[in-house]
Design a protein around this motif. Structure first.
Motif, PDB file in Angstrom:
ATOM      1  N   LYS A   1     -11.812 -36.213   9.144  1.00  0.00           N
ATOM      2  CA  LYS A   1     -10.361 -36.091   9.036  1.00  0.00           C
ATOM      3  C   LYS A   1     -10.020 -34.567   9.907  1.00  0.00           C
ATOM      4  O   LYS A   1      -8.826 -34.536  10.089  1.00  0.00           O
ATOM      5  CB  LYS A   1     -10.100 -35.852   7.590  1.00  0.00           C
TER       6      LYS A   1
ATOM      7  N   LEU B   1     -13.513 -43.246   4.461  1.00  0.00           N
ATOM      8  CA  LEU B   1     -14.439 -42.214   4.033  1.00  0.00           C
ATOM      9  C   LEU B   1     -15.373 -41.778   4.644  1.00  0.00           C
ATOM     10  O   LEU B   1     -15.538 -40.637   4.769  1.00  0.00           O
ATOM     11  CB  LEU B   1     -15.354 -43.171   2.580  1.00  0.00           C
TER      12      LEU B   1
ATOM     13  N   LEU C   1     -11.380 -49.283   3.612  1.00  0.00           N
ATOM     14  CA  LEU C   1     -11.790 -47.885   2.638  1.00  0.00           C
ATOM     15  C   LEU C   1     -12.868 -47.378   3.102  1.00  0.00           C
ATOM     16  O   LEU C   1     -13.183 -46.040   3.128  1.00  0.00           O
ATOM     17  CB  LEU C   1     -11.923 -48.284   1.066  1.00  0.00           C
TER      18      LEU C   1
END
Length: 88
Positions: free
Chosen positions: A9, A5, A1
């Motif tokens: 992206k 984060l 996770l």
């Protein structure tokens, strides 16, 4: 996770690297480890000490027979979370 984060992206390489490493980890954790656990659970319940040959504990302690609170729902929720992490 945390890696999801932190990763940029917009960078295609980081996104593909995250997906491939995640799928590799998923293959090991959901494929190989769960297969081995299921196999040894089955062998354990069929080879348990019993008085007769047909008396075994697979109905209560076999693979797929869960004891406890909401085991299926918790495992299914974790699987859905993994799918969402990869495809979002």
């Amino acid at each position: 996770l945390f890696l999801f984060l932190v990763a940029d992206k917009r960078d295609e390489f980081q996104l593909v690297q995250f997906i491939l490493s995640f799928k590799g980890t998923q293959f090991i954790s959901h494929g190989i480890i769960k297969t081995a656990v299921g196999f040894f659970t089955y062998v354990g319940c069929t080879n348990s000490a019993s008085d007769t040959l047909l008396d075994h504990s697979c109905e209560t302690a076999g693979p797929g027979v869960t004891q406890g609170w909401r085991v299926f729902e918790i495992m299914f929720g974790g699987w859905v979370l993994q799918i969402l992490l990869v495809w979002t």
